[in-house]
Design a protein around this motif. Structure first.
Motif, PDB file in Angstrom:
ATOM      1  N   HIS A 186       0.843  -1.194   0.000  1.00 41.96           N
ATOM      2  CA  HIS A 186       0.000   0.000   0.000  1.00 41.96           C
ATOM      3  C   HIS A 186       0.881   1.248   0.000  1.00 41.96           C
ATOM      4  O   HIS A 186       1.942   1.255   0.627  1.00 41.96           O
ATOM      5  CB  HIS A 186      -0.869   0.015   1.257  1.00 41.96           C
ATOM      6  CG  HIS A 186      -2.002  -0.946   1.250  1.00 41.96           C
ATOM      7  ND1 HIS A 186      -2.835  -1.147   0.170  1.00 41.96           N
ATOM      8  CD2 HIS A 186      -2.492  -1.742   2.238  1.00 41.96           C
ATOM      9  CE1 HIS A 186      -3.762  -2.034   0.498  1.00 41.96           C
ATOM     10  NE2 HIS A 186      -3.567  -2.423   1.739  1.00 41.96           N
ATOM     11  N   PRO A 187       0.488   2.338  -0.672  1.00 37.98           N
ATOM     12  CA  PRO A 187      -0.768   2.500  -1.396  1.00 37.98           C
ATOM     13  C   PRO A 187      -0.686   2.116  -2.867  1.00 37.98           C
ATOM     14  O   PRO A 187      -1.588   2.413  -3.633  1.00 37.98           O
ATOM     15  CB  PRO A 187      -1.014   4.011  -1.258  1.00 37.98           C
ATOM     16  CG  PRO A 187       0.371   4.590  -1.306  1.00 37.98           C
ATOM     17  CD  PRO A 187       1.243   3.606  -0.576  1.00 37.98           C
ATOM     18  N   ASP A 449      -3.420  10.120 -12.749  1.00 42.89           N
ATOM     19  CA  ASP A 449      -2.998  10.302 -11.358  1.00 42.89           C
ATOM     20  C   ASP A 449      -3.536  11.630 -10.824  1.00 42.89           C
ATOM     21  O   ASP A 449      -3.229  12.711 -11.358  1.00 42.89           O
ATOM     22  CB  ASP A 449      -1.470  10.290 -11.257  1.00 42.89           C
ATOM     23  CG  ASP A 449      -0.886   8.902 -11.423  1.00 42.89           C
ATOM     24  OD1 ASP A 449      -1.669   7.956 -11.631  1.00 42.89           O
ATOM     25  OD2 ASP A 449       0.352   8.763 -11.363  1.00 42.89           O
ATOM     26  N   GLY A 450      -4.334  11.555  -9.776  1.00 43.86           N
ATOM     27  CA  GLY A 450      -4.945  12.745  -9.205  1.00 43.86           C
ATOM     28  C   GLY A 450      -6.084  13.310 -10.018  1.00 43.86           C
ATOM     29  O   GLY A 450      -6.687  14.311  -9.624  1.00 43.86           O
ATOM     30  N   ASN A 451      -6.407  12.663 -11.145  1.00 38.70           N
ATOM     31  CA  ASN A 451      -7.378  13.242 -12.083  1.00 38.70           C
ATOM     32  C   ASN A 451      -8.497  12.295 -12.468  1.00 38.70           C
ATOM     33  O   ASN A 451      -9.140  12.489 -13.504  1.00 38.70           O
ATOM     34  CB  ASN A 451      -6.654  13.711 -13.359  1.00 38.70           C
ATOM     35  CG  ASN A 451      -5.814  14.931 -13.118  1.00 38.70           C
ATOM     36  OD1 ASN A 451      -6.296  15.946 -12.639  1.00 38.70           O
ATOM     37  ND2 ASN A 451      -4.526  14.841 -13.441  1.00 38.70           N
ATOM     38  N   GLU A 533      -5.074  11.506  -1.036  1.00 37.89           N
ATOM     39  CA  GLU A 533      -5.015  10.743   0.201  1.00 37.89           C
ATOM     40  C   GLU A 533      -6.298  10.923   1.006  1.00 37.89           C
ATOM     41  O   GLU A 533      -6.855  12.015   1.072  1.00 37.89           O
ATOM     42  CB  GLU A 533      -3.801  11.163   1.030  1.00 37.89           C
ATOM     43  CG  GLU A 533      -2.485  10.776   0.387  1.00 37.89           C
ATOM     44  CD  GLU A 533      -1.301  11.012   1.303  1.00 37.89           C
ATOM     45  OE1 GLU A 533      -1.528  11.393   2.477  1.00 37.89           O
ATOM     46  OE2 GLU A 533      -0.164  10.832   0.847  1.00 37.89           O
ATOM     47  N   TRP A 534      -6.730   9.817   1.571  1.00 35.97           N
ATOM     48  CA  TRP A 534      -7.945   9.800   2.395  1.00 35.97           C
ATOM     49  C   TRP A 534      -7.534   9.543   3.855  1.00 35.97           C
ATOM     50  O   TRP A 534      -6.661   8.700   4.095  1.00 35.97           O
ATOM     51  CB  TRP A 534      -8.904   8.717   1.898  1.00 35.97           C
ATOM     52  CG  TRP A 534     -10.047   8.463   2.840  1.00 35.97           C
ATOM     53  CD1 TRP A 534     -10.137   7.498   3.802  1.00 35.97           C
ATOM     54  CD2 TRP A 534     -11.245   9.199   2.923  1.00 35.97           C
ATOM     55  NE1 TRP A 534     -11.308   7.591   4.482  1.00 35.97           N
ATOM     56  CE2 TRP A 534     -12.017   8.639   3.960  1.00 35.97           C
ATOM     57  CE3 TRP A 534     -11.752  10.300   2.239  1.00 35.97           C
ATOM     58  CZ2 TRP A 534     -13.275   9.137   4.317  1.00 35.97           C
ATOM     59  CZ3 TRP A 534     -12.994  10.779   2.591  1.00 35.97           C
ATOM     60  CH2 TRP A 534     -13.735  10.201   3.611  1.00 35.97           C
ATOM     61  N   ASP A 539     -12.465  16.633   1.187  1.00 39.24           N
ATOM     62  CA  ASP A 539     -13.216  17.627   0.411  1.00 39.24           C
ATOM     63  C   ASP A 539     -13.122  17.349  -1.085  1.00 39.24           C
ATOM     64  O   ASP A 539     -14.104  17.513  -1.821  1.00 39.24           O
ATOM     65  CB  ASP A 539     -12.692  19.032   0.707  1.00 39.24           C
ATOM     66  CG  ASP A 539     -13.093  19.528   2.087  1.00 39.24           C
ATOM     67  OD1 ASP A 539     -13.989  18.904   2.698  1.00 39.24           O
ATOM     68  OD2 ASP A 539     -12.516  20.528   2.558  1.00 39.24           O
ATOM     69  N   LEU A 540     -11.941  16.942  -1.537  1.00 35.77           N
ATOM     70  CA  LEU A 540     -11.774  16.617  -2.951  1.00 35.77           C
ATOM     71  C   LEU A 540     -12.614  15.401  -3.320  1.00 35.77           C
ATOM     72  O   LEU A 540     -13.224  15.362  -4.398  1.00 35.77           O
ATOM     73  CB  LEU A 540     -10.294  16.359  -3.249  1.00 35.77           C
ATOM     74  CG  LEU A 540      -9.937  15.954  -4.685  1.00 35.77           C
ATOM     75  CD1 LEU A 540     -10.399  17.012  -5.678  1.00 35.77           C
ATOM     76  CD2 LEU A 540      -8.434  15.702  -4.810  1.00 35.77           C
ATOM     77  N   TYR A 541     -12.668  14.398  -2.451  1.00 34.17           N
ATOM     78  CA  TYR A 541     -13.495  13.219  -2.703  1.00 34.17           C
ATOM     79  C   TYR A 541     -14.960  13.625  -2.875  1.00 34.17           C
ATOM     80  O   TYR A 541     -15.650  13.113  -3.771  1.00 34.17           O
ATOM     81  CB  TYR A 541     -13.359  12.225  -1.550  1.00 34.17           C
ATOM     82  CG  TYR A 541     -12.148  11.331  -1.641  1.00 34.17           C
ATOM     83  CD1 TYR A 541     -12.278   9.964  -1.837  1.00 34.17           C
ATOM     84  CD2 TYR A 541     -10.857  11.848  -1.537  1.00 34.17           C
ATOM     85  CE1 TYR A 541     -11.173   9.123  -1.909  1.00 34.17           C
ATOM     86  CE2 TYR A 541      -9.741  11.026  -1.617  1.00 34.17           C
ATOM     87  CZ  TYR A 541      -9.907   9.666  -1.806  1.00 34.17           C
ATOM     88  OH  TYR A 541      -8.812   8.848  -1.891  1.00 34.17           O
ATOM     89  N   ARG A 542     -15.419  14.537  -2.038  1.00 34.24           N
ATOM     90  CA  ARG A 542     -16.825  14.963  -2.156  1.00 34.24           C
ATOM     91  C   ARG A 542     -17.050  15.783  -3.419  1.00 34.24           C
ATOM     92  O   ARG A 542     -18.093  15.660  -4.058  1.00 34.24           O
ATOM     93  CB  ARG A 542     -17.222  15.748  -0.898  1.00 34.24           C
ATOM     94  CG  ARG A 542     -17.438  14.846   0.327  1.00 34.24           C
ATOM     95  CD  ARG A 542     -18.062  15.601   1.480  1.00 34.24           C
ATOM     96  NE  ARG A 542     -17.095  16.462   2.148  1.00 34.24           N
ATOM     97  CZ  ARG A 542     -16.300  16.062   3.138  1.00 34.24           C
ATOM     98  NH1 ARG A 542     -16.366  14.820   3.573  1.00 34.24           N
ATOM     99  NH2 ARG A 542     -15.449  16.916   3.701  1.00 34.24           N
TER     100      ARG A 542
END
Length: 636
Positions: A186-187, A449-451, A533-534, A539-542
């Motif tokens: 991981h990750p 990645d990140g997108n 990262e979680w 906030d980004l996930y939402r």
């Protein structure tokens, strides 16, 4: 003369029964002396996978009687769950996760005890009278544990390697003295970074002093393998492409601007096999197109091989012969035996014996189209094709945009009857290899990645716009469909863009936070790289999750979901459905009992396709020629 009829209303011989009844999905291949083994997923047998053996006379026998199902739970996606030897095979039974022995003469006998562990990536360690396998143990209270184990012919299980989060590709040297494998932590996912490890066996059959041969947190290693002379080879992407390497001093790099590796979603995926000490059969992708060649391991020269096949899976070689499951652009998949010395090709098994009218087959057309930030992306475009029909003059076809799963994966240009189901009825289909797809090098793969939820969505949107601007499709009748990660792309495209008039999400993701909390170990940290990262970036996930932005949705959506899905549980779809109902948007929802992540049972595969057709017919206002049960659309 073809009948004049609007797009979408054409009668087609490619029915749901044709897709499921009598058609098999050909899988893993094995050889034992003159006997060839392979797996067949049979949707008409409740979606079970059967192990089949064919002898030198061409006589076939099912090695695994009903209801046995050759399937592994390791990493949820399984793979490579049988190994041949001693006149029979050992295999994993999906119902109880135990390893069994079958010789074709009677009932299979269990080797391992009942428990909370599953096995995959089986190999034979004949000299020590045991198997070696990857084991995933679900018996603990927290995250499952993974290891490489030895399974004695008496059923005794001994741990050989542990401590990493994941393992794959245990491969025994020809003299049985050494074991190579890959592991990662991981990750990372295996295509992000992994390590090739090597250790020798002691007199007790345990591994001693393992060393790292290649790989790391930013280098992906794939498919270690031993040549007949005992040299260790592997695939690495350190050059920017997955290329073949030979370990040792000096190390040898067989450099090419092409992909010789795959994303390791299933155990046993492969791209090369040794013909002899000096040559290897190699499959490689140039700009996403898969090719076949013979590599001279001494000189490094590659001799391309002309064939009709556009994809090559489960390839093995033995005694100068090569076997693989080959995909064709205009015919169903085939299990092929190829003898390079005579350039002789023999088809041992077809996934379907149905003869299709060539004039009614839509062949993939590769398109390269502009997308965001001055970049280009790739897709396969399938125009409508049906020998018996043509559309009224001036009418343009409706378009279905398809986003593949993964999202680290690749669309293929091999014939897919589920795509032909649509094109033969008068739809155009575009299957998008958006940024993040494999087959185009590491840089292209890392665009995501990140997108995730941004680049994939923009590429699907721009593929549709490109085709509409070229006058190839009707820009007012464009839908988007996808399963799993492709379902997330669907919901994101419908939420954050207004290009599509309808969408179909099959076991798709609407809530990234819920996915992170609920999914299985293999993918539990996948989103760290794809999103962030979680929980640090909650906030980004939402912001990326369609479930939190249903006020932006404005078109009908159909959801197809398996009740037993452990990868994307039903609560994902049901939360989206509830939100759309409350908003008053047209929405349909079908929940299939007994199905997991992807539909395997014939009746459910049929119902899912017909429901999607009924949905588009009601939304776009046409009458399909098929006699199908209409799907109920609430708020329509």
């Amino acid at each position: 003369m073809p009948e004049i009829s609007p797009f979408g209303t054409w009668r087609s011989d490619i029915t749901t029964d044709l897709i499921t009844q009598g058609a098999v999905s050909l899988g893993q291949v094995g050889v034992d002396g003159d006997d060839i083994y392979w797996t067949e997923l049979r949707s008409w047998e409740a979606g079970r996978t059967v192990l089949v053996r064919q002898n030198a006379k061409g006589e076939r026998v099912d090695m695994t009687p009903t209801p046995m199902n050759v399937r592994s739970r390791v990493h949820e996606y399984g793979g490579l769950c049988f190994v041949t030897g001693n006149g029979g095979a050992w295999f994993v039974n999906g119902a109880d996760n135990r390893i069994y022995r079958a010789d074709g003469a009677g009932a299979a006998s269990p080797l391992t005890r009942k428990g909370d562990a599953s096995f995959a990536d089986l190999i034979l360690d004949e000299g020590r009278e045991r198997l070696i396998a990857v084991r995933e143990d679900f018996s603990g209270n927290g995250e499952s544990s993974n290891s490489i184990v030895a399974v004695g012919f008496d059923g005794t299980v001994t741990v050989l390697a542990e401590g990493a989060d994941f393992y794959a590709f245990p491969r025994l040297s020809p003299d049985g003295a050494d074991l190579a494998w890959i592991e990662w932590r991981h990750p990372n996912m295996p295509w992000d970074g992994s390590e090739l490890r090597l250790a020798a066996f002691d007199a007790a059959g345990k591994l001693t002093d393992p060393v790292t041969i290649a790989g790391g947190m930013r280098e992906s290693v794939f498919q270690p393998g031993w040549s007949p002379g005992g040299e260790l080879y592997y695939v690495s992407d350190r050059s920017g492409f997955w290329n073949l390497y030979r370990a040792g001093e000096p190390e040898r790099h067989y450099a090419m601007d092409a992909e010789c590796g795959l994303p390791l979603w299933q155990f046993g995926m492969c791209t090369y096999a040794f013909l002899d000490e000096g040559r290897a059969v190699l499959t490689y992708a140039v700009d996403g197109e898969w090719k076949l060649g013979i590599l001279d391991l001494g000189s490094g020269s590659l001799e391309p091989v002309e064939s009709d096949y556009v994809s090559f899976a489960w390839m093995i070689a033995h005694g100068g012969a090569v076997w693989f499951v080959g995909g064709l652009a205009d015919a169903p998949d085939q299990l092929v035996e190829w003898r390079p010395s005579a350039n002789a090709w023999t088809v041992l098994r077809r996934s379907s014996d149905t003869d299709l009218d060539p004039a009614s087959i839509s062949k993939a057309e590769t398109i390269c189209f502009p997308t965001q930030e001055g970049r280009h992306a790739y897709a396969y475009f399938y125009p409508p094709a049906n020998a018996g029909f043509q559309a009224p003059e001036g009418e343009r076809p409706p378009l279905i945009v398809k986003g593949h799963g993964g999202p680290t994966g690749q669309s293929s240009n091999a014939l897919a009857l589920k795509i032909q189901y649509w094109t033969s009825r008068g739809f155009a289909v575009v299957d998008v290899n958006y940024g993040g797809s494999t087959g185009y090098g590491r840089d292209y793969r890392q665009r995501l990645d990140g997108n995730w939820g941004v680049v994939d969505v923009e590429d699907c949107v721009n593929a549709a716009r490109f085709l509409a601007d070229q006058g190839m499709v009707d820009g007012d009748r464009m839908a988007i469909t996808g399963g799993s990660a492709g379902g997330f792309t669907v919901l994101s495209a419908l939420t954050f863009h207004d290009v599509f008039k309808a969408g179909c999400s099959a076991y798709g993701i609407g809530d990234l936070e819920a996915l992170t909390r609920d999914t299985h170990k293999f993918e539990s940290r996948y989103l760290d790289r794809l999103v962030g990262e979680w929980p640090e970036q909650a906030d980004l996930y939402r912001r990326r999750s369609p479930i939190h932005h249903t006020e932006l949705l404005s078109c009908p959506v159909i959801f197809l979901q398996g009740a037993d899905d452990k990868v994307v549980p039903p609560n994902q779809a049901e939360s989206m459905v509830a939100a759309l109902k409350e908003k008053g948007l047209p929405v349909a929802y079908l929940l299939f009992d007994g199905e997991g992540h992807g539909f395997r049972r014939a009746e459910n595969v049929c119902r899912a396709l017909e429901a999607e057709l009924s949905f588009y017919a009601q939304v776009f206002g046409f009458d399909p020629a098929d006699e199908i049960k209409p799907v109920r659309i609430e708020n329509l």
